[in-house]
Design a protein around this motif. Structure first.
Motif, PDB file in Angstrom:
ATOM      1  N   LYS A 121       7.858  -4.754   7.695  1.00 52.34           N
ATOM      2  CA  LYS A 121       8.477  -4.911   6.385  1.00 52.34           C
ATOM      3  C   LYS A 121       8.954  -3.544   5.883  1.00 52.34           C
ATOM      4  O   LYS A 121       8.172  -2.620   5.702  1.00 52.34           O
ATOM      5  CB  LYS A 121       7.495  -5.534   5.403  1.00 52.34           C
ATOM      6  N   ILE A 122      10.259  -3.439   5.637  1.00 58.38           N
ATOM      7  CA  ILE A 122      10.886  -2.189   5.228  1.00 58.38           C
ATOM      8  C   ILE A 122      10.812  -2.052   3.713  1.00 58.38           C
ATOM      9  O   ILE A 122      11.179  -2.965   2.973  1.00 58.38           O
ATOM     10  CB  ILE A 122      12.355  -2.137   5.706  1.00 58.38           C
ATOM     11  N   PHE A 144       8.445   2.115   5.927  1.00 58.98           N
ATOM     12  CA  PHE A 144       7.753   0.849   6.115  1.00 58.98           C
ATOM     13  C   PHE A 144       6.521   0.819   5.216  1.00 58.98           C
ATOM     14  O   PHE A 144       5.885   1.842   4.975  1.00 58.98           O
ATOM     15  CB  PHE A 144       7.304   0.691   7.578  1.00 58.98           C
TER      16      PHE A 144
END
Length: 157
Positions: A121-122, A144
């Motif tokens: 998940k950025i 991240f």
């Protein structure tokens, strides 16, 4: 309107070497009260530039509209927004950051987000751009939320 969520600082570039902070402040305060002016002149091969900070967003927006393209001491200046307002910036200081280098000029922030999305998940991603030209500097960063798990690519012939 929460004025803190709107930019107040302008980049002023393509300046003549004779331009001073005092001259810039005299010109820009005619549009609205300025909080500060910081002249950058140490790059001997490049034209000087400066950052002008206003107290109010509306004054900065007026200055951007009226000063971009104007001639100051014989040179047509370039005026752009210099910063992202602090309320729009994400605090990623506790996140995990990856430097991405050797990017082709046509690679966008969305491209690097898409390329790195499979790895976690950025929280933030960006291609760094030259403030004067708006062109990519050939590198960027991806942040991240969680530490990336090491992975190994096995190539078999």
């Amino acid at each position: 309107m929460d004025d803190e969520c709107y930019p107040k600082t302008l980049y002023v570039g393509n300046l003549s070497r004779e331009v001073t902070e005092i001259l810039i402040l005299q010109l820009f305060t005619q549009i609205g009260p300025c909080k500060s002016c910081k002249m950058i002149t140490e790059h001997t091969s490049n034209d000087p530039y400066c950052f002008v900070e206003f107290f109010e967003h509306r004054d900065a927006a007026s200055a951007l509209a009226s000063m971009n393209g104007r001639k100051i001491l014989g040179k047509e200046v370039k005026v752009n927004w210099a910063t992202t307002p602090s309320c729009q910036k994400k605090d990623t200081s506790n996140h995990f950051h990856v430097f991405v280098g050797d990017l082709s000029p046509e690679i966008s922030t969305e491209d690097i987000k898409s390329a790195f999305a499979p790895f976690g998940k950025i929280s933030d991603a960006r291609v760094v751009k030259d403030m004067a030209t708006g062109k990519s500097k050939g590198y960027g960063f991806v942040s991240f939320y969680n530490k990336l798990v090491r992975f190994r690519c096995n190539n078999s012939d």
